[in-house]
Design a protein around this motif. Structure first.
Motif, PDB file in Angstrom:
ATOM      1  N   GLN A  39       3.592   4.751  -8.373  1.00  0.00           N
ATOM      2  CA  GLN A  39       4.352   3.995  -9.349  1.00  0.00           C
ATOM      3  C   GLN A  39       5.589   5.005  -9.455  1.00  0.00           C
ATOM      4  N   GLN A  40       5.412   6.446  -9.671  1.00  0.00           N
ATOM      5  CA  GLN A  40       6.454   7.185  -9.906  1.00  0.00           C
ATOM      6  C   GLN A  40       7.447   7.399  -8.585  1.00  0.00           C
ATOM      7  N   GLN A  41       6.931   7.283  -7.402  1.00  0.00           N
ATOM      8  CA  GLN A  41       7.750   7.225  -6.250  1.00  0.00           C
ATOM      9  C   GLN A  41       8.393   5.898  -6.069  1.00  0.00           C
ATOM     10  N   ASN A  42       7.861   4.817  -6.774  1.00  0.00           N
ATOM     11  CA  ASN A  42       8.474   3.414  -6.656  1.00  0.00           C
ATOM     12  C   ASN A  42       9.699   3.685  -7.702  1.00  0.00           C
ATOM     13  N   LYS A  43       9.532   4.022  -8.783  1.00  0.00           N
ATOM     14  CA  LYS A  43      10.637   4.298  -9.794  1.00  0.00           C
ATOM     15  C   LYS A  43      11.582   5.305  -9.466  1.00  0.00           C
ATOM     16  N   CYS A  44      11.297   6.383  -8.740  1.00  0.00           N
ATOM     17  CA  CYS A  44      12.322   7.362  -8.355  1.00  0.00           C
ATOM     18  C   CYS A  44      13.021   6.616  -7.043  1.00  0.00           C
ATOM     19  N   THR A  45      12.508   5.584  -6.107  1.00  0.00           N
ATOM     20  CA  THR A  45      13.410   5.009  -5.288  1.00  0.00           C
ATOM     21  C   THR A  45      14.346   4.000  -5.868  1.00  0.00           C
ATOM     22  N   ALA A  46      13.806   3.280  -6.896  1.00  0.00           N
ATOM     23  CA  ALA A  46      14.611   2.221  -7.710  1.00  0.00           C
ATOM     24  C   ALA A  46      15.877   3.081  -8.435  1.00  0.00           C
ATOM     25  N   ALA A  47      15.645   4.186  -8.974  1.00  0.00           N
ATOM     26  CA  ALA A  47      16.569   5.182  -9.598  1.00  0.00           C
ATOM     27  C   ALA A  47      17.630   5.496  -8.338  1.00  0.00           C
ATOM     28  N   LYS A  48      17.353   5.915  -7.244  1.00  0.00           N
ATOM     29  CA  LYS A  48      18.053   6.611  -6.347  1.00  0.00           C
ATOM     30  C   LYS A  48      19.052   5.459  -5.592  1.00  0.00           C
ATOM     31  N   ILE A  49      18.276   4.015  -5.667  1.00  0.00           N
ATOM     32  CA  ILE A  49      19.085   2.949  -5.473  1.00  0.00           C
ATOM     33  C   ILE A  49      20.275   2.657  -6.195  1.00  0.00           C
ATOM     34  N   GLU A  50      19.907   2.412  -7.494  1.00  0.00           N
ATOM     35  CA  GLU A  50      20.851   2.162  -8.674  1.00  0.00           C
ATOM     36  C   GLU A  50      21.965   3.387  -8.765  1.00  0.00           C
ATOM     37  N   ASN A  51      21.495   4.586  -8.625  1.00  0.00           N
ATOM     38  CA  ASN A  51      22.546   5.941  -8.590  1.00  0.00           C
ATOM     39  C   ASN A  51      23.419   5.544  -7.643  1.00  0.00           C
ATOM     40  N   PHE A  52      23.013   5.286  -6.147  1.00  0.00           N
ATOM     41  CA  PHE A  52      23.626   5.235  -4.983  1.00  0.00           C
ATOM     42  C   PHE A  52      24.845   4.163  -5.114  1.00  0.00           C
ATOM     43  N   ILE A  53      24.316   3.071  -5.823  1.00  0.00           N
ATOM     44  CA  ILE A  53      25.187   2.095  -5.914  1.00  0.00           C
ATOM     45  C   ILE A  53      26.244   2.370  -7.076  1.00  0.00           C
ATOM     46  N   GLN A  54      25.923   2.862  -8.136  1.00  0.00           N
ATOM     47  CA  GLN A  54      27.056   3.373  -9.064  1.00  0.00           C
ATOM     48  C   GLN A  54      27.951   4.255  -8.499  1.00  0.00           C
TER      49      GLN A  54
ATOM     50  N   ASP B 291       0.850  -1.169   0.060  1.00  0.00           N
ATOM     51  CA  ASP B 291      -0.010  -0.018  -0.005  1.00  0.00           C
ATOM     52  C   ASP B 291       0.933   1.314   0.004  1.00  0.00           C
ATOM     53  N   ASN B 292       1.796   1.391   0.919  1.00  0.00           N
ATOM     54  CA  ASN B 292       2.896   2.336   1.255  1.00  0.00           C
ATOM     55  C   ASN B 292       4.267   1.930   1.364  1.00  0.00           C
ATOM     56  N   ALA B 293       4.738   1.614   0.014  1.00  0.00           N
ATOM     57  CA  ALA B 293       6.137   1.130   0.199  1.00  0.00           C
ATOM     58  C   ALA B 293       7.038   2.026   0.655  1.00  0.00           C
ATOM     59  N   PRO B 294       8.369   1.566   1.262  1.00  0.00           N
ATOM     60  CA  PRO B 294       9.265   2.375   1.822  1.00  0.00           C
ATOM     61  C   PRO B 294       9.891   3.294   0.669  1.00  0.00           C
ATOM     62  N   GLN B 295      10.221   4.418   1.033  1.00  0.00           N
ATOM     63  CA  GLN B 295      10.892   5.484   0.026  1.00  0.00           C
ATOM     64  C   GLN B 295      12.042   6.223   0.469  1.00  0.00           C
ATOM     65  N   LEU B 296      12.947   6.448  -0.578  1.00  0.00           N
ATOM     66  CA  LEU B 296      14.105   7.113   0.118  1.00  0.00           C
ATOM     67  C   LEU B 296      13.751   8.704  -0.154  1.00  0.00           C
ATOM     68  N   GLU B 297      14.564   9.351   0.840  1.00  0.00           N
ATOM     69  CA  GLU B 297      14.317  10.823   0.836  1.00  0.00           C
ATOM     70  C   GLU B 297      14.162  11.520  -0.652  1.00  0.00           C
ATOM     71  N   GLY B 298      13.118  12.461  -0.829  1.00  0.00           N
ATOM     72  CA  GLY B 298      13.015  13.131  -1.990  1.00  0.00           C
ATOM     73  C   GLY B 298      12.185  12.260  -2.832  1.00  0.00           C
ATOM     74  N   CYS B 299      11.644  11.143  -2.488  1.00  0.00           N
ATOM     75  CA  CYS B 299      10.831  10.203  -3.191  1.00  0.00           C
ATOM     76  C   CYS B 299       9.324  10.323  -3.151  1.00  0.00           C
ATOM     77  N   LYS B 300       9.206  10.649  -1.648  1.00  0.00           N
ATOM     78  CA  LYS B 300       7.504  10.746  -1.330  1.00  0.00           C
ATOM     79  C   LYS B 300       6.799  11.937  -2.110  1.00  0.00           C
ATOM     80  N   SER B 301       7.391  12.746  -2.592  1.00  0.00           N
ATOM     81  CA  SER B 301       6.642  14.033  -3.549  1.00  0.00           C
ATOM     82  C   SER B 301       6.766  13.718  -4.782  1.00  0.00           C
ATOM     83  N   ALA B 302       7.292  12.715  -5.392  1.00  0.00           N
ATOM     84  CA  ALA B 302       7.350  12.252  -6.884  1.00  0.00           C
ATOM     85  C   ALA B 302       5.997  12.001  -7.382  1.00  0.00           C
TER      86      ALA B 302
END
Length: 156
Positions: free
Chosen positions: A57-72, A42-53
């Motif tokens: 679906q947009q919030q989840n994509k934002c979090t996925a992108a931030k995770i990948e960018n962090f790893i990179q 219902d309300n997936a965990p998000q990284l900072e800045g993604c709650k307002s995306a």
């Protein structure tokens, strides 16, 4: 007429006997250890800045992108370069749990290269704290998984 009714009754009886019970697909499966998959919450965990995306679906994509960018950003380029030429060692499968407090735990990495595995585990454990994941009003543990290619981790 009897020749038609008897076989029809037999067919109907067989149909009802072997039919399966309908399942409620709207209820996400909870694993035996009490975690729910990130994508069905219902309300997936998000990284900072993604709650307002915007939408969920947009919030989840934002979090996925931030995770990948962090790893990179955190990745040691020398390790990625050493294995990126060998396509057999290129795939990385990562899974971890985001606990009820938003911290990463239970990190698992699958890859063919032990140096790559250690590096990715190190980075995932450094991920920033997520917002708490809730499902039906209750804080829950959330499982998250992603697939990466080592050559995508190289910073240009």
């Amino acid at each position: 007429m009897k020749k038609f009714i008897i076989p029809a009754l037999i067919c109907l009886t067989v149909q009802f006997v072997f039919s399966q019970k309908a399942t409620d697909m709207s209820t996400p499966k909870v694993s035996p250890n009490g975690t729910i998959n990130f994508s069905v919450m219902d309300n997936a965990p998000q990284l900072e800045g993604c709650k307002s995306a915007g939408t969920v679906q947009q919030q989840n994509k934002c979090t996925a992108a931030k995770i990948e960018n962090f790893i990179q950003q955190e990745f040691n380029n020398d390790i990625a370069r050493s294995i990126s030429n060998n396509s057999a060692n290129n795939a990385i499968y990562i899974r971890f749990i985001i606990n009820k407090q938003g911290n990463v735990e239970n990190v698992g990495v699958r890859t063919n290269d032990s140096n790559l595995k250690a590096e990715v585990e190190r980075i995932i454990k450094k991920l920033p704290t997520f917002s708490r994941g809730t499902h039906r009003g209750t804080n829950v543990n959330v499982s998250y998984a992603l697939n990466l290619k080592a050559d995508r981790l190289i910073r240009k």
